[in-house]
Design a protein around this motif. Structure first.
Motif, PDB file in Angstrom:
ATOM      1  N   ARG A 102     -41.956 -90.165  15.013  1.00  0.00           N
ATOM      2  CA  ARG A 102     -40.783 -89.715  14.264  1.00  0.00           C
ATOM      3  C   ARG A 102     -39.500 -90.401  14.727  1.00  0.00           C
ATOM      4  N   GLY A 103     -39.649 -91.367  15.634  1.00  0.00           N
ATOM      5  CA  GLY A 103     -38.509 -92.176  16.039  1.00  0.00           C
ATOM      6  C   GLY A 103     -37.567 -91.534  17.040  1.00  0.00           C
ATOM      7  N   VAL A 104     -38.063 -90.506  17.749  1.00  0.00           N
ATOM      8  CA  VAL A 104     -37.244 -89.880  18.800  1.00  0.00           C
ATOM      9  C   VAL A 104     -37.096 -90.886  19.952  1.00  0.00           C
ATOM     10  N   SER A 105     -35.916 -90.951  20.549  1.00  0.00           N
ATOM     11  CA  SER A 105     -35.664 -91.945  21.598  1.00  0.00           C
ATOM     12  C   SER A 105     -36.498 -91.640  22.835  1.00  0.00           C
ATOM     13  N   ASP A 106     -36.784 -92.680  23.614  1.00  0.00           N
ATOM     14  CA  ASP A 106     -37.554 -92.505  24.857  1.00  0.00           C
ATOM     15  C   ASP A 106     -36.883 -91.489  25.768  1.00  0.00           C
ATOM     16  N   ASN A 107     -35.577 -91.538  25.808  1.00  0.00           N
ATOM     17  CA  ASN A 107     -34.829 -90.618  26.660  1.00  0.00           C
ATOM     18  C   ASN A 107     -35.052 -89.157  26.248  1.00  0.00           C
ATOM     19  N   ASP A 108     -35.015 -88.905  24.958  1.00  0.00           N
ATOM     20  CA  ASP A 108     -35.227 -87.534  24.472  1.00  0.00           C
ATOM     21  C   ASP A 108     -36.690 -87.104  24.612  1.00  0.00           C
ATOM     22  N   ILE A 109     -37.608 -88.051  24.420  1.00  0.00           N
ATOM     23  CA  ILE A 109     -39.032 -87.732  24.634  1.00  0.00           C
ATOM     24  C   ILE A 109     -39.223 -87.304  26.087  1.00  0.00           C
ATOM     25  N   HIS A 110     -38.631 -88.042  26.979  1.00  0.00           N
ATOM     26  CA  HIS A 110     -38.704 -87.707  28.403  1.00  0.00           C
ATOM     27  C   HIS A 110     -38.137 -86.303  28.646  1.00  0.00           C
ATOM     28  N   GLY A 111     -37.025 -86.007  27.996  1.00  0.00           N
ATOM     29  CA  GLY A 111     -36.407 -84.684  28.138  1.00  0.00           C
ATOM     30  C   GLY A 111     -37.332 -83.563  27.678  1.00  0.00           C
ATOM     31  N   VAL A 112     -37.996 -83.775  26.551  1.00  0.00           N
ATOM     32  CA  VAL A 112     -38.901 -82.749  26.003  1.00  0.00           C
ATOM     33  C   VAL A 112     -40.093 -82.556  26.943  1.00  0.00           C
ATOM     34  N   VAL A 113     -40.697 -83.664  27.344  1.00  0.00           N
ATOM     35  CA  VAL A 113     -41.907 -83.569  28.172  1.00  0.00           C
ATOM     36  C   VAL A 113     -41.583 -82.946  29.531  1.00  0.00           C
ATOM     37  N   THR A 114     -40.448 -83.300  30.093  1.00  0.00           N
ATOM     38  CA  THR A 114     -40.045 -82.724  31.381  1.00  0.00           C
ATOM     39  C   THR A 114     -39.897 -81.205  31.252  1.00  0.00           C
ATOM     40  N   ARG A 115     -39.295 -80.772  30.159  1.00  0.00           N
ATOM     41  CA  ARG A 115     -39.084 -79.336  29.929  1.00  0.00           C
ATOM     42  C   ARG A 115     -40.430 -78.609  29.782  1.00  0.00           C
ATOM     43  N   ILE A 116     -41.310 -79.181  28.976  1.00  0.00           N
ATOM     44  CA  ILE A 116     -42.623 -78.570  28.717  1.00  0.00           C
ATOM     45  C   ILE A 116     -43.443 -78.505  30.001  1.00  0.00           C
ATOM     46  N   ASN A 117     -43.332 -79.551  30.813  1.00  0.00           N
ATOM     47  CA  ASN A 117     -44.137 -79.605  32.038  1.00  0.00           C
ATOM     48  C   ASN A 117     -43.811 -78.492  33.026  1.00  0.00           C
ATOM     49  N   THR A 118     -42.646 -77.878  32.884  1.00  0.00           N
ATOM     50  CA  THR A 118     -42.324 -76.771  33.795  1.00  0.00           C
ATOM     51  C   THR A 118     -43.239 -75.567  33.531  1.00  0.00           C
ATOM     52  N   TYR A 119     -43.955 -75.567  32.391  1.00  0.00           N
ATOM     53  CA  TYR A 119     -44.864 -74.456  32.077  1.00  0.00           C
ATOM     54  C   TYR A 119     -46.322 -74.793  32.371  1.00  0.00           C
ATOM     55  N   ALA A 120     -46.552 -75.982  32.934  1.00  0.00           N
ATOM     56  CA  ALA A 120     -47.940 -76.451  33.111  1.00  0.00           C
ATOM     57  C   ALA A 120     -48.796 -75.449  33.877  1.00  0.00           C
ATOM     58  N   ASN A 121     -48.269 -74.913  34.961  1.00  0.00           N
ATOM     59  CA  ASN A 121     -49.074 -73.998  35.775  1.00  0.00           C
ATOM     60  C   ASN A 121     -49.396 -72.698  35.052  1.00  0.00           C
ATOM     61  N   ASP A 122     -48.516 -72.267  34.177  1.00  0.00           N
ATOM     62  CA  ASP A 122     -48.787 -71.055  33.396  1.00  0.00           C
ATOM     63  C   ASP A 122     -49.963 -71.290  32.446  1.00  0.00           C
ATOM     64  N   ILE A 123     -50.069 -72.510  31.967  1.00  0.00           N
ATOM     65  CA  ILE A 123     -51.085 -72.801  30.947  1.00  0.00           C
ATOM     66  C   ILE A 123     -52.455 -73.063  31.560  1.00  0.00           C
ATOM     67  N   THR A 124     -52.475 -73.785  32.680  1.00  0.00           N
ATOM     68  CA  THR A 124     -53.774 -74.090  33.296  1.00  0.00           C
ATOM     69  C   THR A 124     -54.171 -73.035  34.324  1.00  0.00           C
ATOM     70  N   GLY A 125     -53.249 -72.155  34.712  1.00  0.00           N
ATOM     71  CA  GLY A 125     -53.546 -71.151  35.733  1.00  0.00           C
ATOM     72  C   GLY A 125     -53.485 -71.807  37.102  1.00  0.00           C
ATOM     73  N   ALA A 126     -52.323 -71.770  37.713  1.00  0.00           N
ATOM     74  CA  ALA A 126     -52.087 -72.510  38.961  1.00  0.00           C
ATOM     75  C   ALA A 126     -53.086 -72.171  40.055  1.00  0.00           C
ATOM     76  N   THR A 127     -53.562 -70.923  40.129  1.00  0.00           N
ATOM     77  CA  THR A 127     -54.436 -70.530  41.230  1.00  0.00           C
ATOM     78  C   THR A 127     -55.894 -70.434  40.789  1.00  0.00           C
ATOM     79  N   SER A 128     -56.158 -70.855  39.542  1.00  0.00           N
ATOM     80  CA  SER A 128     -57.535 -70.771  39.039  1.00  0.00           C
ATOM     81  C   SER A 128     -58.443 -71.758  39.768  1.00  0.00           C
ATOM     82  N   SER A 129     -59.676 -71.383  40.038  1.00  0.00           N
ATOM     83  CA  SER A 129     -60.598 -72.298  40.699  1.00  0.00           C
ATOM     84  C   SER A 129     -61.568 -72.915  39.695  1.00  0.00           C
ATOM     85  N   ASP A 130     -61.487 -72.497  38.446  1.00  0.00           N
ATOM     86  CA  ASP A 130     -62.454 -73.009  37.472  1.00  0.00           C
ATOM     87  C   ASP A 130     -61.884 -74.172  36.663  1.00  0.00           C
ATOM     88  N   GLY A 131     -60.674 -74.587  36.996  1.00  0.00           N
ATOM     89  CA  GLY A 131     -60.138 -75.601  36.122  1.00  0.00           C
ATOM     90  C   GLY A 131     -59.484 -76.738  36.822  1.00  0.00           C
TER      91      GLY A 131
END
Ligand code: HEM
Length: 127
Positions: free
Chosen positions: A98-127
């Motif tokens: 969609r032509g979003v700038s690299d800088n803004d893509i980086h901004g979005v991904v950085t923001r989303i990555n702060t939720y990574a542990n919630d999604i994969t379960g930070a203390t889970s042993s099965d994943g």
């Protein structure tokens, strides 16, 4: 929210454009053999709506996310970091398309990555 995130939300085009981005992303996710099984019994109309609200709010938009806590919503599903990076990869591809700038893509991904542990379960042993 801070003003930089708010600016990012508006640079992306606000809620209408974010809804399009999320639609395109799930269209890809549902075609990905690694990911589609997770969404087999999911109401995708509601899912697209919840995800749009969540992402819009996370990027500093005025939306209020009315869904479940992310850790609770993803617990016990066997979602690993491999699944998460494939999922985020689809988001990234859509933003590029969609032509979003690299800088803004980086901004979005950085923001989303702060939720990574919630999604994969930070203390889970099965994943
Ligand atoms: C960028 C990372 C992600 C974000 C921000 C995110 C966000 C959300 C949100 C907001 C919901 C709605 C919760 C509710 O119903 O109230 C949800 C549900 C769900 N997500 Fe994610 N998610 C992410 C990654 C993933 C990944 C990687 C998978 C699987 C591969 C996944 C699978 C699911 C499933 C199966 C549901 C439950 C749908 C239902 O049963 O109603 N999510 N997610």
């Amino acid at each position: 929210m801070n003003s930089e995130e708010e600016a990012l939300y508006y640079r992306l085009g606000g809620s209408g454009e974010i809804r399009q981005i999320i639609d395109d992303m799930y269209n890809r996710v549902l075609e990905d053999p690694l990911l589609k099984g997770f969404f087999e019994n999911v109401d995708m109309t509601k899912q697209r709506q919840m995800q749009t609200e969540f992402i819009a709010a996370a990027l500093g938009g005025p939306e209020k996310y009315g869904g479940l806590d992310l850790a609770y919503a993803h617990a016990g599903r066997g979602i690993t970091s491999l699944h998460l990076s494939a999922f985020v990869g689809h988001l990234l591809a859509v933003l590029e398309e969609r032509g979003v700038s690299d800088n803004d893509i980086h901004g979005v991904v950085t923001r989303i990555n702060t939720y990574a542990n919630d999604i994969t379960g930070a203390t889970s042993s099965d994943g």
